[in-house]
Design an enzyme around this catalytic site. Sequence first.
Site, PDB file in Angstrom:
ATOM      1  N   ASP A 188     -14.267  25.909  62.427  1.00 20.87           N
ATOM      2  CA  ASP A 188     -12.999  26.616  62.170  1.00 20.87           C
ATOM      3  C   ASP A 188     -12.111  25.231  62.130  1.00 20.87           C
ATOM      4  OD1 ASP A 188     -10.888  28.758  61.627  1.00 20.87           O
ATOM      5  OD2 ASP A 188      -9.951  27.491  63.043  1.00 20.87           O
ATOM      6  N   ASN A 196      -0.733  22.461  57.058  1.00 20.73           N
ATOM      7  CA  ASN A 196      -0.194  22.818  55.748  1.00 20.73           C
ATOM      8  C   ASN A 196       1.466  22.747  55.830  1.00 20.73           C
ATOM      9  OD1 ASN A 196      -2.232  23.774  53.924  1.00 20.73           O
ATOM     10  ND2 ASN A 196      -2.523  25.607  55.107  1.00 20.73           N
ATOM     11  N   HIS A 201       0.620  23.073  51.144  1.00 21.47           N
ATOM     12  CA  HIS A 201      -0.651  23.734  50.870  1.00 21.47           C
ATOM     13  C   HIS A 201      -1.665  23.111  49.812  1.00 21.47           C
ATOM     14  CE1 HIS A 201       0.407  27.504  52.725  1.00 21.47           C
ATOM     15  NE2 HIS A 201       1.757  27.164  52.557  1.00 21.47           N
ATOM     16  N   ASP A 205      -5.588  22.052  50.699  1.00 21.31           N
ATOM     17  CA  ASP A 205      -6.547  22.440  49.790  1.00 21.31           C
ATOM     18  C   ASP A 205      -7.553  21.027  49.697  1.00 21.31           C
ATOM     19  OD1 ASP A 205      -5.883  24.780  49.268  1.00 21.31           O
ATOM     20  OD2 ASP A 205      -4.934  24.607  47.546  1.00 21.31           O
ATOM     21  N   GLU A 231      -9.798  28.611  56.551  1.00 24.92           N
ATOM     22  CA  GLU A 231     -10.061  27.413  56.851  1.00 24.92           C
ATOM     23  C   GLU A 231     -11.190  27.379  57.693  1.00 24.92           C
ATOM     24  OE1 GLU A 231      -6.876  28.679  60.127  1.00 24.92           O
ATOM     25  OE2 GLU A 231      -7.311  28.860  58.039  1.00 24.92           O
TER      26      GLU A 231
END
Length: 312
Positions: A188, A196, A201, A205, A231
């Site tokens: 994680d 973010n 965002h 990505d 994530e």
Amino acid sequence: MRGKKVGPSPGRIEQTTPTIKRGEDTFMLRRGELAGLRSEPFFLVLNGVRIGQEVPIQPGRSIIGRETADIQLGHTDVAISRHHAEVERVAGEIFIRDHESKNGVFVNDRAVKSTRLKHGDTVQLGNTMLKFFDHRTAEIGELATLLHSAVCDGLTGVCNKASFVERLAGEFSRARRHGETLSLLMIDLDHFKLLNDRHGHLAGDWVLVAVARTIESILRQEDLLARFGGEEFVVLAPDIDHEGARVLAERIREQVEQTRIAYRERQLSVTISIGGATLAAGEPSILAPEELIAIADRRLYEAKDAGRNRCR
């Protein structure tokens, strides 16, 4: 641990996807790009968790089978024998021969001992269906992309959760049946929401793609990397015991921490937390693959609670 290296091509961030910088080396991450038109013969996998993957046929003779074969398909199909078939590429022609396999070799639904393959032939080995092509066209590339999208995460290009669950079930069954080990790592990204919020965002990505590519570069051919959700990633590592899984997890954690991701005018970095679980040889207490996931997930949260950027 030794693994195949994924070598992204050099490029500019503004043109496509983010770059990764490790030491003096800078790479460009490619996301879902079609390969160039292939003039070499290859198999296209039509089903299973490797659906949409292209398997090149090298000059000379190659064995198709399990762990020790030149072309390894058995880790995703227990019906494939250790040395199932031989494929020979000679003088511009491709021949396939049954290697005394348990379940036989079928070409266009007909059992064969030896035959020359023609462009478009369908080959079945165990439960795995392959399509033979002696060259690549744009239409074949579109078919491969369509098939690949069924089992791969659209953003990162690694396996999606559904294909991971299917592969885990097969590997768990195989490990229990043969008394082998199987390890699973839950990964994680730390403080991903904060990243973010701070950078947007789209930057998030790019970081996910970069992390996936970094992990992929460390893994062996038989390992599986999947995006489990958001994530979170998961690694399935057959024939790796508890100590091997611990070493692998730490290598992944360190490599991700050291990676610098060039995004526009910024250098981004991220850390990860990892929880591991191992089905030991002859392990009687773990009875289902879901239990392996639950153990790794619990240890992931232990790593988070202990301060993040660590393995448990």
